[in-house]
Enzyme design. Structure first.
Site, PDB file in Angstrom:
ATOM      1  N   LYS A  67       0.838  -1.203   0.000  1.00  0.00           N
ATOM      2  CA  LYS A  67       0.000   0.000   0.000  1.00  0.00           C
ATOM      3  C   LYS A  67       0.872   1.252   0.000  1.00  0.00           C
ATOM      4  O   LYS A  67       0.540   2.263  -0.653  1.00  0.00           O
ATOM      5  CB  LYS A  67      -0.915   0.007   1.227  1.00  0.00           C
ATOM      6  CG  LYS A  67      -1.800   1.255   1.382  1.00  0.00           C
ATOM      7  CD  LYS A  67      -2.661   1.516   0.161  1.00  0.00           C
ATOM      8  CE  LYS A  67      -3.794   2.494   0.407  1.00  0.00           C
ATOM      9  NZ  LYS A  67      -3.475   3.726   1.083  1.00  0.00           N
ATOM     10  N   GLU A  71       0.928   6.514  -6.908  1.00  0.00           N
ATOM     11  CA  GLU A  71      -0.175   7.481  -7.044  1.00  0.00           C
ATOM     12  C   GLU A  71       0.353   8.913  -7.012  1.00  0.00           C
ATOM     13  O   GLU A  71      -0.098   9.772  -7.782  1.00  0.00           O
ATOM     14  CB  GLU A  71      -1.171   7.239  -5.910  1.00  0.00           C
ATOM     15  CG  GLU A  71      -2.466   8.001  -6.014  1.00  0.00           C
ATOM     16  CD  GLU A  71      -3.390   7.608  -4.880  1.00  0.00           C
ATOM     17  OE1 GLU A  71      -3.582   8.451  -3.986  1.00  0.00           O
ATOM     18  OE2 GLU A  71      -3.882   6.469  -4.864  1.00  0.00           O
TER      19      GLU A  71
END
Length: 300
Positions: free
Chosen positions: A164, A171
């Site tokens: 993550k 991102e």
């Protein structure tokens, strides 16, 4: 199945709602929310049938550490803690060892999906023992998209939060690329319709993505992004990703540059950082307007 949800904010509250919609019994607790079902962690543990499963969805750092430590004193052998905040993966190992001494299992779960997760489903990335993962699989299946996908058992304890972390670093880079493209077109005397250009890229192009969909939506609502400050906070995971790249001698120039761009955003009002701010507001509800500050919880 029955599950306790600790933390009923933007992420935890929507996750609890989605689980209930899928037929699970959720007992929720939050120190501040009026939507809670119990008033203390002890009451929550008392309401759950053994062996218990408890999902912790509170801000990373001391709130998570204190919550997991208190649960360690309340839970019994055979119970399971799922830690779903944006925790640094190295902390997972310490917490798992402490709980293991009491016979309590531990799963770290990276969660992505922002405020849209209740409707669209979440991306869930987990680390831990296979037996613990399978035990909670009905919950993971209900949280992930209805059409399938969106789930990975990435490895042992810490792997869920590690991937993550990398996800959020990627991102950062994607958002920064869109932001720089926006500023470049807006600064030119060649392009008359910048919002329309982004809208056109949503179909048939190699850059089509959910982030592009959200950017087009943001520009439809505010074509000049006049209502936003060019300011973007970093939740910590971008820094951790860059640090991991340094530790492992892995070159990560795009992610590193995107992190530094967020630092730069805190100086002058930048058109590019307005795009990053707009995207964070679209998927995570992190509004940074001319009138107020950011509301950060657990998305990058």
């Amino acid at each position: 199945m029955q599950i306790g949800m600790i933390g009923l904010g933007k992420m935890g509250g929507n996750m609890a709602a989605r689980l209930r919609e899928k037929g699970h019994e959720v007992i929720g607790y939050d120190v501040a929310s009026q939507e809670r079902d119990v008033d203390t962690l002890a009451e929550l543990v008392g309401r759950l049938a053994a062996p218990r499963t408890v999902w912790v969805m509170v801000p990373a750092g001391e709130p998570t550490s204190a919550t997991v430590a208190e649960l360690g004193d309340l839970l019994e052998a055979g119970d399971l803690v799922i830690e779903g905040g944006n925790t640094h993966y190295v902390d997972d190992r310490t917490r798992a060892e402490a709980l293991s001494a009491r016979g309590v299992g531990y799963v770290d779960a990276g969660v992505s999906g922002g405020v849209w997760g209740r409707q669209n489903g979440y991306g869930i990335m987990v680390g831990g023992a296979a037996s613990d993962i399978e035990r909670a699989r009905p919950v993971f299946d209900s949280l992930t998209p209805d059409e399938g996908g969106g789930f990975v058992h990435a490895g042992g304890v810490g792997a869920g939060h590690f991937v993550k972390m990398v996800h959020n670093g990627i991102e950062y880079g994607m958002m920064q690329a869109f932001a720089e493209g926006y500023e470049l077109m807006a600064a030119s005397d060649v392009v008359d319709d910048v919002p329309g250009t982004f809208e056109s890229w949503r179909e048939g192009t190699v850059v089509r993505s959910w982030l592009l969909d959200l950017l087009s939506r943001a520009l439809e609502q505010d074509p000049d992004l006049a209502e936003l400050r060019g300011y973007a906070q970093d939740s910590g995971e971008g820094r951790w990703t860059v640090q991991a790249a340094v530790d492992l001698a892995v070159p990560a120039p795009a992610i590193t540059a995107a992190l530094f761009a967020r630092f730069a955003s805190r100086q002058d009002d930048s058109p590019a950082m307005k795009v990053v701010a707009a995207l964070r507001n679209q998927f995570g509800g992190h509004a940074v307007t001319k009138a107020g500050a950011a509301d950060d919880h657990d998305e990058p």
